[in-house]
Design an enzyme around this catalytic site. Sequence first.
Site, PDB file in Angstrom:
ATOM      1  N   ARG A  44      -9.202 -22.298  61.500  1.00 45.45           N
ATOM      2  CA  ARG A  44     -10.095 -22.173  62.653  1.00 45.45           C
ATOM      3  C   ARG A  44     -11.425 -21.502  62.246  1.00 45.45           C
ATOM      4  NH1 ARG A  44      -9.154 -21.078  68.479  1.00 45.45           N
ATOM      5  NH2 ARG A  44      -6.942 -21.282  68.127  1.00 45.45           N
ATOM      6  N   LYS A 151       7.733 -20.223  54.708  1.00 47.28           N
ATOM      7  CA  LYS A 151       8.655 -19.409  55.486  1.00 47.28           C
ATOM      8  C   LYS A 151       7.875 -18.651  56.559  1.00 47.28           C
ATOM      9  CE  LYS A 151      10.013 -15.376  54.346  1.00 47.28           C
ATOM     10  NZ  LYS A 151       9.944 -13.961  53.895  1.00 47.28           N
ATOM     11  N   ASP A 180      10.867 -21.972  49.452  1.00 50.99           N
ATOM     12  CA  ASP A 180      11.433 -20.638  49.306  1.00 50.99           C
ATOM     13  C   ASP A 180      10.962 -20.194  47.936  1.00 50.99           C
ATOM     14  OD1 ASP A 180      13.191 -18.499  48.441  1.00 50.99           O
ATOM     15  OD2 ASP A 180      14.281 -18.911  50.276  1.00 50.99           O
ATOM     16  N   HIS A 181       9.987 -19.297  47.913  1.00 54.36           N
ATOM     17  CA  HIS A 181       9.334 -19.066  46.619  1.00 54.36           C
ATOM     18  C   HIS A 181      10.271 -18.472  45.572  1.00 54.36           C
ATOM     19  CE1 HIS A 181       8.656 -14.864  47.882  1.00 54.36           C
ATOM     20  NE2 HIS A 181       8.423 -14.599  46.621  1.00 54.36           N
ATOM     21  N   HIS A 243      15.762 -16.038  50.755  1.00 52.08           N
ATOM     22  CA  HIS A 243      15.708 -15.844  49.305  1.00 52.08           C
ATOM     23  C   HIS A 243      17.075 -15.518  48.691  1.00 52.08           C
ATOM     24  CE1 HIS A 243      11.521 -15.913  50.101  1.00 52.08           C
ATOM     25  NE2 HIS A 243      11.346 -14.650  50.341  1.00 52.08           N
TER      26      HIS A 243
HETATM   27  C1  BG6 Z   1       8.324 -12.485  50.950  1.00 53.41           C
HETATM   28  C2  BG6 Z   1       8.523 -11.441  51.993  1.00 53.41           C
HETATM   29  O1  BG6 Z   1       8.968 -13.669  51.278  1.00 53.41           O
HETATM   30  O2  BG6 Z   1       8.837 -12.020  49.710  1.00 53.41           O
HETATM   31  C3  BG6 Z   1       7.883 -10.131  51.601  1.00 53.41           C
HETATM   32  O3  BG6 Z   1       7.988 -11.873  53.229  1.00 53.41           O
HETATM   33  C4  BG6 Z   1       8.352  -9.709  50.248  1.00 53.41           C
HETATM   34  O4  BG6 Z   1       8.155  -9.119  52.561  1.00 53.41           O
HETATM   35  C5  BG6 Z   1       8.213 -10.841  49.243  1.00 53.41           C
HETATM   36  O5  BG6 Z   1       7.573  -8.599  49.844  1.00 53.41           O
HETATM   37  C6  BG6 Z   1       8.854 -10.481  47.918  1.00 53.41           C
HETATM   38  O6  BG6 Z   1       8.541 -11.478  46.996  1.00 53.41           O
HETATM   39  P1  BG6 Z   1       8.503 -11.155  45.456  1.00 53.41           P
HETATM   40  O7  BG6 Z   1       8.216 -12.470  44.809  1.00 53.41           O
HETATM   41  O8  BG6 Z   1       7.429 -10.129  45.251  1.00 53.41           O
HETATM   42  O9  BG6 Z   1       9.845 -10.622  45.121  1.00 53.41           O
END
Ligand code: BG6
Length: 494
Positions: A44, A151, A180-181, A243
């Site tokens: 936006r 997510k 889902d990273h 995760h």
């Molecule tokens: C995210 C969460 O999905 O993952 C965050 O929303 C969290 O709260 C993060 O800090 C942690 O990711 P990573 O890759 O730093 O372990």
Amino acid sequence: MDNQALVIFGASGDLTYRKLMPSVFDLYMNNSLPDGYAVLGVSRSKFTDSEFRKKMKEGIKEFSHFKNAGAEKINHFLKKVFYISIDTQKSEDYELVKSKLRELNKKLDLRHNYIFYLSTPPQLYPVIPKYLYGQGLTLQQKGFRRIIIEKPFGHDLKSAMELNKSLTDFFSEEQIYRIDHYLGKETVQNLLVTRFSNGIFEPLWNRNYVQHVEITASESIGVEGRGGYYETAGAMRDMVQNHLLQVASLVAMEPPAKVTSEEIRHEKLKVFRSLRPLNEEDLRNNVIRGQYTESHVKGKYLTGYRDEEGVDKNSRTETYFAMKFFIDNWRWSGVPFYIRSGKRLPTRVSEIVIHFKPSPTQLFKSVDGAIEAGNQLILRIQPDEGILLKTGMKVPGNGYEVKSVNVDFHYSDLKDHYIPEAYERLILDCMTGDNTLYMSGEGAELTWRFVQPILDYWESDPDAPLYGYPSGSWGPDSADKLIEGAQTWRYPCK
Ligand code: BG6
């Protein structure tokens, strides 16, 4: 790879700045982008192309692997980065998306291949696909059309089911990429390789030899200005439902018949279907939640969660979550799985610990309890990525005293190997049409189904315990009691 455009909705947001654009730039630097590519930011906020590029350049310089690539390279990459401002709630504004894509398509030979990345507030997840569909942008007639959903994928079981439904109204399952990273992390993928490329682990990877499994994701940071979001989420929704249960499924799954998306997803789904539903006793005894309180650590004052910006003074949101559960299948029957995650813990570490049963007879005495505890295989997801096997070794000298030693591998030893950021890997996979490392719709629903009783319990019982724990500690003491016998959680830096 096919020429294509990546269209990012929510392009003025933090994720685009810190993760998405730096990762696409990493792909560019690694020669992984096709010649004909475009990145189209949509939000936006009003930006011209050049203002947007300037902002993205800053993000790249701060967060890319190649932050020192130099202005010439960054500018060259940014030449194919564009921006349009629309009101994503208005269907007619999507005409601009369509016409811009038509224009870029001609200019850059994109062959009508588009990925739509939804990095917006979740309320827009059902809206954007509908309006893209309205413009005929979801139909794969000339090129491919894919959609990546950030997510949170739903807020509970009902909303996840509704979201799946609204997505599949406009996209087919194979076009949908639910990100889902954690699954993009190199070390998480290495779990499959460790398990299924080595002959020595898999025969032991079951109820006959494994005492219990522990999965931890601890963070030292607090909610860092995300109090508003976190209030609606909490540690269980934020880290565990997605995760950590995804990681658990990779720890627990059977070997896939082939390394294909279909086979791997199939095996993961079998794990989710075998999760033992939580009963009332589990909810009372095997689920622990906590909330960080103020404290001083090494002379530094750390605020309590309820004093964070955007957080209710009487908040009941958990910043720590731990649970014990079981997977009722042939391989894992009777083996407890312990999962925990929290903010403002002493350190940032994510790891999986496979605790093997001790040797059946104790011939020797150990000086540090190592033999009694059994061997541990620790798969370190981050930081200091690697694998550690704890074994007993004779203390040199008289007698047969035993001490625990580490067989230790660090990814950092692979100096000549580039380890991509999770987002880099996942975006690349979507660009090539590989959804192995993305969640399936059914998987997302099954994990919500599993945790839904916890949410219901907390909601319905005002007395459901929420333990305070001082910032910088390892969470509520009661979480220690979850683990039976002489064992405790592994405390990586205690
Ligand atoms: C995210 C969460 O999905 O993952 C965050 O929303 C969290 O709260 C993060 O800090 C942690 O990711 P990573 O890759 O730093 O372990």
